[in-house]
Write an enzyme that holds these catalytic residues in place. Structure first.
Site, PDB file in Angstrom:
ATOM      1  N   GLY A 144      47.915  46.157  67.708  1.00 47.24           N
ATOM      2  CA  GLY A 144      49.128  46.732  67.814  1.00 47.24           C
ATOM      3  C   GLY A 144      50.212  45.996  66.893  1.00 47.24           C
ATOM      4  O   GLY A 144      51.230  46.804  66.734  1.00 47.24           O
ATOM      5  N   ASP A 151      57.886  44.737  73.301  1.00 45.37           N
ATOM      6  CA  ASP A 151      56.938  44.406  73.319  1.00 45.37           C
ATOM      7  C   ASP A 151      56.556  44.226  74.729  1.00 45.37           C
ATOM      8  O   ASP A 151      55.579  43.082  74.753  1.00 45.37           O
ATOM      9  CB  ASP A 151      56.866  42.987  72.619  1.00 45.37           C
ATOM     10  CG  ASP A 151      55.270  42.667  72.026  1.00 45.37           C
ATOM     11  OD1 ASP A 151      54.494  42.186  73.043  1.00 45.37           O
ATOM     12  OD2 ASP A 151      54.842  42.884  70.772  1.00 45.37           O
TER      13      ASP A 151
END
Length: 576
Positions: free
Chosen positions: A215, A347
């Site tokens: 990711g 995040d």
């Protein structure tokens, strides 16, 4: 970005966290792939049947899944080691590996044989009573590896007489459990585009389930199913759909708080840009999925979108990032999802493995549920039938300035990018109705910058930085899943990362980066025992029984992500 031809393409350590660890292989690693034989394999080892895998939750002899069972409760059914005698726990043996690097493995144990992994994809088979080595396999790494957060591996899966492991160069390998011989390998994805594997796979009905990392590199996430017999691909579910990834333009997170999105600006960007950015939108699946056998569901959580902090070039909710997702076991078809944070720019991805348990709904009725510990510091409780969020727990760690948007100068918000509950698996005690979560508190600032897709390289779109003047610490928390209330917690000197084990003996085991491995009273949180392992205990413990004697095993190898002291040992304890 550090580029080393023929060895690795790997990010430099990020800020103060050493978040992205360099991959530097010696000649023996590059020329690896060999199996070294040790003592003759134990005659007690037998093939593992599907019935055994299904019944793992109540099996007090073996530990057959990385998280204990398909439900991933990390609950051991044996009671020989308990609150009355745990103070007598002493090392039975210490097994030292050939790799001095972070260890996040959860060993599996079958008929007195332990299978464990290390960083850089080594696998060992050892006697689970004495530590005697049966064989040692070293994966032959490909010319390129690109991975986030350390060269870790979190364990193997077993079915029949075969082991299965994902690798840093994005392969799936099958080994003969008796000899360690490589039976086959298949390429899962392209490591040059940022794909890698650190999770422990799951095997069910002759299917190997595995997700992907990446990711932070602009991949398109997925969960795939491969044939356990020959490694052929059976189905793929993409965590980033090619259509509809913009979602419903949610303005609030799962807890109902305003995320301060500029929906009008995002819609204009989508109109101007088009929707083809789904190919680089992230959505890695870090940890093993749970399997609902009765309803033939695979349930997993999905990580952050790419780039992590720069959301301007990825308008919309960015489905299915930061979500819990359920798909059909046989086909991979979508069943439902529940998104915690839409258009995440902090995040705060969903990483800790989901746990299948029965839960009480709003009316007090017991229904099939699934729970997840978030980086937000909440435990989320869902209806397993449709993914509906029933409740979320009290915050286990401080939350401040949520959801302050990242700025060019850096904006302070808590939790920081590591959590809350990071990848660390939780554990659940069904008698007490408590789930145990390893939390970390790391105050951070979030800095954003314009960052076009760099082509399979590190792609954060800014940075998150720890604040040197603010204290970091950890907290082991026990949460009642029927009320969402925190029953007890234990504060630690260092942020907690690694995972938890609960046992029917009324105990909870958890380790800390400073080397302490501890046992607690599951009902009260009282510390009952501790042992100094000499390196960071940043892996989840397991338990098993051989010859009528119960053992507790845990890896002590430290952690790259938080830069805890490295080691190369697995400690195995028993009451002496």
């Amino acid at each position: 970005m550090l580029s080393v031809p023929r060895l690795s393409r790997q990010a430099l350590p990020l800020l103060l966290l050493a978040l992205f660890a360099s991959a530097a292989y010696g000649a023996d690693e590059i020329q690896g792939g060999a199996t070294t034989a040790g003592a003759p394999m134990s005659s007690a080892l037998r093939p593992v049947t599907q019935a055994q895998l299904d019944g793992a939750l109540t099996n007090s002899n073996d530990w057959l899944h990385s998280n204990g069972s398909y439900g991933q409760t990390r609950y051991y059914a044996g009671t020989q080691i308990n609150t009355k005698n745990v103070a007598k726990l002493r090392p039975a043996f210490v097994f030292q590996t050939a790799v001095m690097e972070s260890m996040e493995t959860a060993p599996i144990v079958v008929n007195g044989v332990m299978f464990l992994t290390t960083s850089y994809n080594h696998v060992y088979a050892v006697d689970a009573v004495t530590g005697k080595e049966f064989w040692h396999y070293k994966h032959k790494m490909g010319p390129v590896t690109t991975f986030c957060c350390g060269p870790n591996n979190r364990g193997v899966a077993i079915s029949g007489d075969r082991l299965y492991m994902g690798t840093l160069d994005a392969k799936l390998v099958s080994l003969d459990a008796k000899t360690g011989k490589l039976l086959w390998e298949t390429q899962i994805a392209d490591p040059e585009l940022g794909y890698s594997e650190t999770m422990a796979p799951v095997v069910v009905d002759d299917k190997i389930l595995i997700g992907t990392n990446g990711g932070e590199y602009g991949i398109r996430g997925f969960v795939k199913a491969f044939s356990a017999n020959d490694g052929k691909l059976l189905w793929t579910f993409y965590t980033i759909p090619d259509k509809g990834h913009e979602g419903v333009w949610a303005t609030k997170d799962a807890t109902g708080r305003d995320m301060k999105r500029n929906i009008a600006a995002e819609k204009k960007m989508l109109s101007d840009k088009g929707g083809d950015f789904y190919k680089t939108l992230g959505g890695g699946v870090w940890m093993a999925p749970a399997v609902d056998r009765a309803n033939k569901l695979v349930i997993f959580v999905v990580g952050n979108p790419s780039p992590d902090l720069y959301g301007a070039i990825r308008p919309g909710d960015n489905l299915y990032t930061d979500s819990m997702v359920a798909v059909d076991l046989n086909t991979g078809a979508y069943k439902w999802h529940s998104q915690y944070i839409a258009h995440d720019v902090w995040d705060l991805d969903a990483v800790s493995p989901p746990i299948l348990v029965d839960v009480r709904d709003e009316k007090g009725n017991m229904i099939p549920g699934v729970i997840h510990g978030g980086k937000t510091g909440h435990v989320y409780v869902h209806d397993r039938r449709d993914g509906r969020l029933i409740r979320f727990s009290d915050a286990m760690i401080p939350q401040e300035n949520m959801w302050t948007l990242p700025t060019a100068q850096g904006a302070r918000m808590l939790p920081g990018a590591n959590g809350g509950v990071e990848w660390s698996p939780m554990a659940f005690n069904p008698k007490l109705r408590l789930v145990y979560a390893a939390n970390l508190h790391q105050p951070m600032t979030y800095q954003v910058e314009d960052a076009p897709y760099p082509g399979g390289k590190l792609w954060l779109g800014g940075a998150f930085k720890t604040i040197p003047s603010e204290q970091q610490w950890g907290k082991l928390s026990a949460v009642n899943i029927d009320t969402g209330k925190v029953k007890w917690d234990f504060k630690t000197e260092q942020p907690l990362i690694g995972g938890v084990l609960a046992t029917a003996g009324g105990l909870v085991f958890n380790g800390e980066g400073n080397g302490w491995f501890r046992a607690f009273d599951a009902a009260t949180g009282k510390k009952l025992w501790e042992f100094q392992c000499g390196a960071g205990v940043n892996a989840p413990a397991v338990s098993y029984m051989v010859g009528g004697k119960q053992y507790i095993a845990v890896a002590a190898g430290g952690n790259t992500q938080l830069d805890f002291k490295r080691g190369n040992s697995v400690f195995v304890f028993a009451v002496q």
